[in-house]
Design an enzyme around this catalytic site. Structure first.
Site, PDB file in Angstrom:
ATOM      1  CD  GLU A   1      19.710 -24.746 -14.650  1.00 58.66           C
ATOM      2  OE1 GLU A   1      18.483 -24.949 -14.691  1.00 58.66           O
ATOM      3  OE2 GLU A   1      20.465 -25.285 -13.798  1.00 58.66           O
TER       4      GLU A   1
ATOM      5  CG  ASP B   1      -0.205  -0.097   2.525  1.00 64.53           C
ATOM      6  OD1 ASP B   1       0.472   0.879   2.873  1.00 64.53           O
ATOM      7  OD2 ASP B   1      -0.309  -1.141   3.211  1.00 64.53           O
TER       8      ASP B   1
END
Ligand code: DGJ
Length: 748
Positions: A615, A535
């Site tokens: 990776e 928020d």
């Protein structure tokens, strides 16, 4: 001047770049709302209204003998209570004599340079030095309850903030049972309500509801802004979409429970109210005292949701977030949570640091489990000193060793919580919320500290200050892992328990404010079991918030799509985690996980020691790619190019404000046999410019070789062609493939 007052007609107009908000000081001091919509110059909009005798609508005594003026039907700036307005109410007040009346009439107004601010609540601020404040005072002349209606005007940003100060101008106490921040009457139009519902691990999903005559409520009763709803709502014209139509956003700058209500009334007028959740709210307002209701950030767009989102993104980045990192590039971090959970020691962390440094990661964050006797989630919260059975070399030495490897160091805390199995609880059981005679509900084995108590705030500040002073910590992840129940403070008398929930939030703000003021170089990342406190209140202290505990990239598409309606991508904490994903067990390519996490703060949350050399090489490429584009991603305009879950892929785009570069992102969520082509119309480009395309970063991972298209691969395309004809992606094959295509403006 963005605020003007026309004395003859009593009109007050607020103009932003493309919107106008207007009210009128009417006869008998009624403060009437006239208009909020596209900018209309200085027309007096009162011609829009006609007052009729509505038979069953009552009339205030002082308008007698007129039967045309009624609170029941009048569009108002801030309606009263108990005196004939029967729509959803922004205030409920119990006066000293037991009556519930409030009838607000205009007293005066002021136009002030700069932006108002609050005592204990966070709010937006005037970063460019060009904001204005309108302060309108209305009063109930019987009781002396006086409201200061505040409007902060940010003309260039197309933002108006609203807030209310409730002042008791009498010599008797009154009780506020509801004290909302905003009420907006929209007399005409057919509107939908858009809200962002969710749950732990799937926050902020978009739901659009037609407004009918049923009152609709969007709320959190959890003492946090919550996973389940977000304190941001949009009223959208029924025909509005991403690029067209009127929409009005309302975002509460508050981290506790909240409530928004809409009502389509008997005559087709819509009212939207928003403020602090009031089920367990009562505020004693003594003579001369003031109660401040948190701010609401309001914006209007006549061009649909994209523009509305852009307004909020810019405003939050520039006028809500603070500190060194608000606009700065954030470090690419690795967090050990999903790599180790509670099972780590100093050696494991140093091994993780070695691997991370070799990949180009810039910061290591030590998550939960480093303190007290914290080996699982049933002990240790409250004891903010190092767990020496795990970090045997001591925290200071661990951090020094991590720093020597070239990494910054960050740490996790959860200050508002306490375990019963902790030294703190053994010493201060009275510091936890618990109702007399009841065993409090445990959630994740923890109780809630009473943040209304100054001694608790002092204790926590002391612990955090020591931690940050003695160690080279450059980032803090501030977690909070439960909803509030059993809310009862031992330090407060029985008659004031209704103030505790709000005072809890004020306590957090006080603590965060002290830390931000005294340790201004530290980057704080908010967190609450993932995204339960995502928020604008928290964003005043921390420019980024962990968006969700769900790191599955396919779910993250949904979560990040909804979050970005109101909040900027720079605020969205997002990491690449392991595959199969720990929450869903779904397997996805490393590349796709990175494409999704790049639409956020970007980092890793896995054990690099378990990765193959290929990776690792891919991660090095990802980091350098993100660093190349992070300016564009964090401060560019964000466009949603697909409507979530409507097609077999999702697409979104970042464009620099000047249109000179753009990054298109695509993830296939439902790979297709004999796939339709993905033709995507870009937005925000320079129509007269020619763009050079570059998909070097991505194509090798995802394009199915067997499906390489015949024919020309165009590398230069004009802006108007890309926006009108679109860009057609190659066929992406395999499990959840993704692509990013970068467009640079080469010539005009
Ligand atoms: C919840 C957070 O969202 C996670 O990222 C992690 O920090 C855990 N808490 C640790 O307890």
């Amino acid at each position: 001047m963005s605020i003007t007052y026309l004395e003859n007609s009593g009109i007050i107009s607020i103009d932003t770049k493309s919107s106008t908000y207007q009210m009128r000081i009417g006869q008998h001091g009624f403060l009437q709302h006239l208009y909020y919509g596209s900018r209309i110059g200085h027309e007096d909009m009162s011609y829009l209204y006609r007052d009729y005798d509505r038979a069953c609508a009552g009339n205030p005594d002082d308008v007698y003998p007129s039967r045309r003026i009624s609170f029941d039907t009048m569009p108002q700036e801030y309606p009263g209570y108990g005196v004939g307005d029967f729509r959803v109410n922004a205030i409920s007040v119990r006066n000293a004599d037991g009556s519930y009346g409030a009838d607000f009439r205009y007293v005066g107004h002021e136009i002030i340079k700069g932006k108002y601010s609050f005592e204990g609540l966070p709010s937006s601020y005037d970063a460019a030095g060009d904001a204005e404040t309108l302060s309108v005072t209305v009063r109930d002349n019987v009781t002396g309850l006086t409201l200061e209606l505040l409007y902060g005007v940010f003309e260039d940003e197309d933002i108006i903030t609203r807030a209310v100060r409730f002042k008791n101008d009498s010599d008797k106490e009154m009780l506020l049972e509801r004290a909302f921040s905003v009420s907006l009457d929209i007399p005409y139009g057919k509107w939908d309500l858009i809200h962002f519902h969710g749950k732990h691990t799937l926050e902020r999903q978009v739901e659009r509801e037609e407004l009918t005559h049923l009152v609709k409520v969007v709320e959190s009763k959890r003492g946090t802004s919550s996973h389940q709803e977000n304190p941001f709502v949009i009223l959208a014209d029924r025909a509005a979409d991403e690029d067209h139509g009127s929409c009005i956003g309302m975002m509460l700058v508050y981290s506790g429970g909240f409530r928004a209500e809409t009502e389509l009334d008997q005559l087709g007028s819509t009212r939207l109210i928003m403020g602090i959740q009031d089920d367990q709210f009562e505020w004693h307002l003594g003579p001369g005292e003031v109660f401040e209701a948190p701010e609401v950030i309001m914006s209007y767009s006549c061009d649909g949701f994209s523009r509305l989102s852009h307004n909020y993104h810019r405003f939050i980045r520039n006028n809500v977030c603070r500190g060194k990192y608000k606009l700065a590039e954030r470090p690419v971090l690795i967090n050990n949570w999903e790599a180790t959970y509670f099972d780590f020691d100093d050696e494991k962390i140093l091994a993780l640091a070695d691997e991370a440094a070799s990949l180009g990661i810039e910061m290591l964050v030590l998550d939960d489990g480093w303190f007290g006797k914290r080996n699982s989630d049933d002990s240790g919260l409250g004891d903010w000193y190092v767990n020496e059975s795990k970090i045997r070399c001591g925290l200071k030495s661990l951090i020094e060793q991590v720093n020597k490897k070239g990494l910054k160091f960050g740490i996790w805390i959860e200050p508002e919580m306490i375990n019963e199995d902790s030294d703190l609880y053994r010493e201060h059981p009275e510091w936890a919320f618990a109702m007399p005679g009841r065993k409090p509900v445990r959630s994740r084995n923890q109780l809630v500290l009473d943040m209304t108590r100054p001694d608790v705030i002092e204790y926590l500040y002391g612990c955090i200050e020591k931690l940050l002073t003695e160690n080279n910590i450059e980032y803090v992840k501030w977690d909070m892992n439960r909803s509030l129940s059993d809310v009862y403070s031992n330090a407060t008398g029985p008659e004031r328990q209704g103030e505790v929930l709000h005072r809890y939030i004020l306590g957090i703000y006080e603590l965060m404010d002290r830390i931000c003021t005294n340790f201004s170089d530290i980057l704080i990342e908010g967190c609450s079991g993932g995204g339960a406190r995502f928020d604008a209140g928290i964003l005043c202290y921390s420019p980024q918030i962990w968006c969700s505990d769900d790191t599955d990239p396919i779910h993250r598409l949904i979560i990040q799509y909804g979050t970005a309606f109101g909040y900027p991508v720079s605020a969205v904490g997002a990491h690449v985690s392991a595959s199969p994903n720990h929450q869903t067990r779904r397997s996805t390519p490393l590349h796709t996980r990175a494409v999704v996490a790049m639409s956020g703060t970007f980092g890793y949350e896995l054990d690099p020691g378990k990765l193959s050399d290929d990776e690792k090489a891919e991660i090095r490429e990802q980091i350098s790619l993100f660093k190349k584009h992070c300016g564009l991603i964090h401060s560019g305009l964000y466009y949603r190019l697909t409507k979530i879950k409507e097609d077999f892929y999702e697409a979104w785009e970042f464009v620099s404000e000047d249109g000179s570069e753009a990054l298109l992102n695509v993830v296939v969520t439902d790979p297709q046999p004999n796939s339709p082509l993905m033709n995507i119309k870009l937005k925000g480009l320079d129509p007269d410019g020619v763009y050079v395309l570059n998909d070097e970063s991505m194509s090798k991972h995802v394009y199915a070789e067997a499906h390489n298209p015949e024919g020309e691969e165009r590398t230069q395309i004009s802006g108007d062609a890309l926006m009108n004809g679109g860009y057609t992606l190659p066929w992406l094959a395999g499990d959840y493939p993704a692509a990013q295509v970068y467009f640079v403006l080469e010539s005009k």
